[in-house]
Structure formats: structure tokens, C-alpha cells
Design a protein around this motif. Structure first.
Motif, mmCIF file in Angstrom:
data_model
loop_
_atom_site.group_PDB
_atom_site.id
_atom_site.type_symbol
_atom_site.label_atom_id
_atom_site.label_comp_id
_atom_site.label_asym_id
_atom_site.label_seq_id
_atom_site.Cartn_x
_atom_site.Cartn_y
_atom_site.Cartn_z
ATOM 1 N N ALA A 1 0.839 -1.209 0.000
ATOM 2 C CA ALA A 1 0.000 0.000 0.000
ATOM 3 C C ALA A 1 0.869 1.252 0.000
ATOM 4 O O ALA A 1 0.602 2.215 -0.732
ATOM 5 C CB ALA A 1 -0.926 -0.007 1.217
ATOM 6 N N TYR A 2 1.922 1.246 0.792
ATOM 7 C CA TYR A 2 2.846 2.378 0.865
ATOM 8 C C TYR A 2 3.572 2.557 -0.460
ATOM 9 O O TYR A 2 3.720 3.677 -0.957
ATOM 10 C CB TYR A 2 3.817 2.134 2.017
ATOM 11 N N PHE A 3 4.026 1.448 -1.052
ATOM 12 C CA PHE A 3 4.693 1.487 -2.354
ATOM 13 C C PHE A 3 3.776 2.125 -3.399
ATOM 14 O O PHE A 3 4.161 3.057 -4.102
ATOM 15 C CB PHE A 3 5.072 0.063 -2.790
ATOM 16 N N LEU A 4 2.561 1.637 -3.488
ATOM 17 C CA LEU A 4 1.608 2.127 -4.490
ATOM 18 C C LEU A 4 1.181 3.570 -4.211
ATOM 19 O O LEU A 4 1.126 4.389 -5.133
ATOM 20 C CB LEU A 4 0.387 1.205 -4.517
ATOM 21 N N ALA A 5 0.905 3.883 -2.958
ATOM 22 C CA ALA A 5 0.473 5.242 -2.606
ATOM 23 C C ALA A 5 1.546 6.267 -2.952
ATOM 24 O O ALA A 5 1.234 7.369 -3.416
ATOM 25 C CB ALA A 5 0.135 5.317 -1.114
ATOM 26 N N THR A 6 2.804 5.921 -2.748
ATOM 27 C CA THR A 6 3.884 6.864 -3.040
ATOM 28 C C THR A 6 4.025 7.084 -4.537
ATOM 29 O O THR A 6 4.127 8.227 -4.995
ATOM 30 C CB THR A 6 5.213 6.377 -2.441
ATOM 31 N N VAL A 7 4.033 6.014 -5.311
ATOM 32 C CA VAL A 7 4.189 6.146 -6.770
ATOM 33 C C VAL A 7 3.029 6.943 -7.360
ATOM 34 O O VAL A 7 3.234 7.917 -8.090
ATOM 35 C CB VAL A 7 4.315 4.765 -7.443
ATOM 36 N N VAL A 8 1.813 6.520 -7.050
ATOM 37 C CA VAL A 8 0.640 7.207 -7.597
ATOM 38 C C VAL A 8 0.548 8.634 -7.058
ATOM 39 O O VAL A 8 0.322 9.588 -7.813
ATOM 40 C CB VAL A 8 -0.649 6.410 -7.289
ATOM 41 N N GLY A 9 0.745 8.786 -5.766
ATOM 42 C CA GLY A 9 0.668 10.115 -5.155
ATOM 43 C C GLY A 9 1.686 11.085 -5.733
ATOM 44 O O GLY A 9 1.372 12.241 -6.008
ATOM 45 N N ALA A 10 2.919 10.620 -5.935
ATOM 46 C CA ALA A 10 3.964 11.483 -6.485
ATOM 47 C C ALA A 10 3.644 11.910 -7.914
ATOM 48 O O ALA A 10 3.785 13.088 -8.264
ATOM 49 C CB ALA A 10 5.312 10.770 -6.427
ATOM 50 N N LEU A 11 3.216 10.976 -8.742
ATOM 51 C CA LEU A 11 2.888 11.303 -10.133
ATOM 52 C C LEU A 11 1.689 12.245 -10.224
ATOM 53 O O LEU A 11 1.711 13.216 -10.991
ATOM 54 C CB LEU A 11 2.636 10.026 -10.940
ATOM 55 N N VAL A 12 0.662 11.967 -9.445
ATOM 56 C CA VAL A 12 -0.521 12.839 -9.442
ATOM 57 C C VAL A 12 -0.156 14.224 -8.908
ATOM 58 O O VAL A 12 -0.608 15.248 -9.434
ATOM 59 C CB VAL A 12 -1.675 12.204 -8.636
#
Length: 149
Positions: free
Chosen positions: A117-128
């Protein structure tokens, strides 16, 4: 020697890197201190979601998006703005290496769901966040240009 002539001339017409290095260094200190302060104020165990690092990276990416519009469209001739704020402050503030270590620690501690969840949240959050920063700042800059007489 640096091509493009955007840095100060040194001895014999060569371009000096010292002002750029000083700007990056000073900005890096400020960014790293801000990151350290946030991480210290909001610590986490290895098996917990690393909220401080997530917020650091996502907010840093938002600000990188804002900065890129400003340095290309509003302040293109400010030669030390990008090195100071982009490479220095935001480079010292964001910490994707810590993010990777946090993911590994969470997975090793048995919190695989938290790690993912942390891995995905960071990638998506950073790009968005970068997209929002660029899009919102571009719109504000365009509105300010059309509002001028």
C-alpha cells in the motif's frame, strides 16, 4: 565549461560553477533539515505506514511541478532559482531512497500489505502531485497573463 551561457562567467570567459554549487548546497541543507524535522515529528515503526515519508515525497513532487512551470514560464532568466529550489531544497527534501528502504523494512517485518500500500500510494501520489502542480500553476500563470491590461 558549461554550454548555454546561463551561469556566471569565470576567469578567461569560462563559466563558473561556484554560484550554482553554492545555491544547490544551501538549498540542500534547508530541504534536508525540513525533511528531518518532519520525520522526527512523525516517526514510525518498521511495520507501520511511513506517513512522514509519504507526505514529504508527495508534497515535494507537488512543489516540483509548481517550480518547473515557474522557472520555465515566469522566471526563465533567474539562473540560480532551479538549482537552489529544485536540486537543492526539493532534492534535499524529497527522499525516495528512504521510501524504498521503508518498503523493504515493512515487508521484512511481515507487513506485506502495508509495504505494498505504501509502495503504491507513493508512486501514484507522487505522479498525481506533479501533474496537479504543473496543471494548476500553468492555469494560474495563463489567467494572470490574460488578466493583465
Amino acid at each position: 565549461m558549461i554550454d548555454g551561457g546561463s551561469y556566471g562567467a569565470g576567469v578567461g570567459g569560462e563559466k563558473s560553477l561556484w554560484p550554482v554549487l553554492a545555491a544547490v548546497s544551501a538549498g540542500g541543507v534547508l530541504g534536508a533539515l525540513a525533511r528531518y524535522g518532519l520525520a522526527t515529528a512523525w516517526p514510525h515503526r518498521s511495520d507501520e505506514f511511513a506517513w512522514a515519508t509519504l507526505i514529504t515525497n508527495v508534497s515535494g513532487c507537488l512543489l516540483i511541478g509548481v517550480l518547473m512551470v515557474l522557472v520555465t514560464e515566469v522566471y526563465p532568466n533567474q539562473r540560480l532559482l532551479r538549482p537552489f529550489l529544485g536540486v537543492g531544497v526539493l532534492g534535499g527534501f524529497t527522499t525516495f531512497s528512504t521510501y524504498v528502504v521503508d518498503v523493504g523494512h515493512a515487508a521484512t517485518a511481515g507487513a506485506v500489505g502495508t509495504a505494498f500500500a505504501y509502495f503504491l500510494a507513493t508512486v501514484v501520489g507522487a505522479l498525481v502531485a506533479v501533474w496537479i502542480g504543473v496543471t494548476a500553476t500553468s492555469r494560474v500563470v495563463a489567467l494572470r497573463r490574460t488578466a493583465r491590461p
